[in-house]
Each structure stands twice: as structure tokens, then as C-alpha cells.
Design a protein around this motif. Structure first.
Motif, PDB file in Angstrom:
ATOM      1  N   TYR A  74      44.116  30.451  30.605  1.00 28.89           N
ATOM      2  CA  TYR A  74      43.565  31.386  29.628  1.00 28.89           C
ATOM      3  C   TYR A  74      43.814  30.932  28.185  1.00 28.89           C
ATOM      4  CZ  TYR A  74      48.242  33.373  28.823  1.00 28.89           C
ATOM      5  OH  TYR A  74      49.562  33.551  28.493  1.00 28.89           O
ATOM      6  N   ILE A  75      44.856  30.147  27.968  1.00 33.63           N
ATOM      7  CA  ILE A  75      45.139  29.662  26.613  1.00 33.63           C
ATOM      8  C   ILE A  75      44.129  28.592  26.214  1.00 33.63           C
ATOM      9  CG2 ILE A  75      46.825  28.442  25.168  1.00 33.63           C
ATOM     10  CD1 ILE A  75      49.021  29.821  26.875  1.00 33.63           C
ATOM     11  N   THR A  76      43.921  27.605  27.083  1.00 28.52           N
ATOM     12  CA  THR A  76      42.980  26.534  26.754  1.00 28.52           C
ATOM     13  C   THR A  76      41.531  27.003  26.850  1.00 28.52           C
ATOM     14  OG1 THR A  76      43.255  25.664  29.007  1.00 28.52           O
ATOM     15  CG2 THR A  76      44.526  24.607  27.247  1.00 28.52           C
ATOM     16  N   LEU A  77      41.284  28.038  27.625  1.00 27.04           N
ATOM     17  CA  LEU A  77      39.949  28.625  27.645  1.00 27.04           C
ATOM     18  C   LEU A  77      39.641  29.268  26.289  1.00 27.04           C
ATOM     19  CD1 LEU A  77      37.469  29.195  29.411  1.00 27.04           C
ATOM     20  CD2 LEU A  77      38.545  31.345  30.081  1.00 27.04           C
ATOM     21  N   ALA A  78      40.647  29.922  25.704  1.00 22.83           N
ATOM     22  CA  ALA A  78      40.480  30.560  24.390  1.00 22.83           C
ATOM     23  C   ALA A  78      40.545  29.555  23.245  1.00 22.83           C
ATOM     24  CB  ALA A  78      41.553  31.637  24.195  1.00 22.83           C
ATOM     25  N   GLN A  79      41.265  28.456  23.449  1.00 25.38           N
ATOM     26  CA  GLN A  79      41.458  27.432  22.418  1.00 25.38           C
ATOM     27  C   GLN A  79      41.163  26.050  23.011  1.00 25.38           C
ATOM     28  OE1 GLN A  79      45.009  30.233  20.749  1.00 25.38           O
ATOM     29  NE2 GLN A  79      45.535  28.141  21.070  1.00 25.38           N
ATOM     30  N   PRO A  80      39.880  25.783  23.299  1.00 26.78           N
ATOM     31  CA  PRO A  80      39.541  24.541  24.002  1.00 26.78           C
ATOM     32  C   PRO A  80      39.875  23.267  23.237  1.00 26.78           C
ATOM     33  CG  PRO A  80      37.555  25.739  23.340  1.00 26.78           C
ATOM     34  CD  PRO A  80      38.722  26.627  23.052  1.00 26.78           C
ATOM     35  N   GLU A  81      40.127  23.367  21.931  1.00 25.39           N
ATOM     36  CA  GLU A  81      40.526  22.165  21.182  1.00 25.39           C
ATOM     37  C   GLU A  81      41.839  21.589  21.713  1.00 25.39           C
ATOM     38  OE1 GLU A  81      42.110  25.764  18.945  1.00 25.39           O
ATOM     39  OE2 GLU A  81      40.220  25.236  19.886  1.00 25.39           O
TER      40      GLU A  81
END
Length: 189
Positions: A74-81
Motif C-alpha cells: 500500500y505504501i508503494t502503491l500510493a508512492q510509486p516513485e
């Protein structure tokens, strides 16, 4: 591929600004490797390639994660950079022929850091933060500190980054917290 071949290929796929940043990280990483007794060749390779996936955006990034079995939480989904490190490690191997696991791991963790970073991991992490093209409040202090005390410079950069991310109301990646805690543990040993 030679470093010159890598540079030519990168220059053709990255924006001029991102390519200049990559050159700056490579040069800074080499300087830090010389200063701290690290492997200069590995520092140059990881430095020049650290952002090879940085300009992949949107669905293309998620498709590469699926293809290469890179976890998207959920973290990388929200912040794909944040995914450009792990995806960059795969691209460095697949498209640039990098087989050295130390180089690939340094590329993989250069954005978030990680627990128990190697010297090369630390060099690429901080070189990305302090390369000469970076201009933001606090960078000069970290830049100067990096050549005196690598761990303290990383700790300061992590503290600055965590504050910045908190002020934006964004998620803090757990690897960043683990990296910070481990650096503190190392400094107390």
C-alpha cells in the motif's frame, strides 16, 4: 557493457536533467568510495545506473513490478516513485548486463535505505542525496558531513527526509525507519 557504453545508452533514455544527476551521483560515489576505501568501480556503476528506472511512470512501472515479482504494497502503491530502486536493479541486470549483486542491491535500496546497509549501499544512498546538482535546505550540511562521517551524514539525511515526508502527510517506508535505527545502533556499538 563498459561504463562509456552505459552512459551513452542512459543518455538516450533519460531526460538531460536526470542524466546530469546520474553523472553527479556517479562522480560523488567514486569520491566517497575513494575516501572510505570502497570499491570505486562498483560505486561508479551503481552511481550511474541508480536512476535508470526513475522516469518509468504509471502503469508501466506496475507492469514491470508484476513481470519481475517486485512487491507492491500500500505504501508503494500510493508512492510509486519508491519503486524505481527495485525496478532499477532489475533493469540494470536485464538491460545493462550488471551481474554484481553488491551493485544491484545498492541500486535497489538507494531511495529508502535499508537495515544493515553495506558500505556501497551507504555511498550510493548519500551520493544521491548530496550530488552537486542538489539544491535544497540542509543539503550543504549533509554534503560537508558526508566527507567526515558517513554514518552521521546518512542519519542526518534520513532525519531530514522523514521530517519532509511527515510534513507532506505521506507514508514513511519501513525500510527508511529500519535504516535509521540500524545507523543509530551502529554508532553506539
Amino acid at each position: 557493457m563498459t561504463i562509456d557504453e552505459i552512459k551513452r545508452k542512459l543518455e538516450s533514455v533519460l531526460s538531460p536533467k536526470r542524466f546530469e544527476h546520474s553523472l553527479g551521483v556517479m562522480d560523488t560515489a567514486v569520491n566517497l568510495a575513494e575516501k572510505y576505501g570502497g570499491n570505486v568501480e562498483k560505486a561508479a556503476l551503481a552511481g550511474i545506473l541508480h536512476d535508470c528506472a526513475r522516469e518509468i511512470e504509471g502503469q508501466a512501472m506496475f507492469e514491470l513490478c508484476k513481470k519481475y515479482h517486485i512487491n507492491v504494497d500500500y505504501i508503494t502503491l500510493a508512492q510509486p516513485e519508491l519503486l524505481h530502486g527495485p525496478v532499477g536493479a532489475v533493469i540494470a541486470a536485464e538491460e545493462y548486463g550488471i551481474e554484481d549483486e553488491d551493485v544491484l542491491k545498492a541500486i535497489e535500496c538507494h531511495t529508502t535505505g535499508r537495515e544493515n546497509m553495506t558500505l556501497l549501499d551507504k555511498i550510493i544512498f548519500i551520493a544521491d542525496y548530496i550530488e552537486p546538482g542538489r539544491k535544497f535546505p540542509g543539503v550543504e550540511e549533509v554534503r560537508e558531513l558526508a566527507y567526515r562521517d558517513l554514518n552521521r551524514s546518512i542519519l542526518l539525511s534520513l532525519d531530514n527526509t522523514i521530517r519532509y515526508v511527515m510534513n507532506k502527510g505521506a507514508f514513511i517506508h519501513p525500510d527508511t525507519i529500519l535504516a535509521r535505527n540500524f545507523i543509530i545502533k551502529e554508532s553506539r556499538s
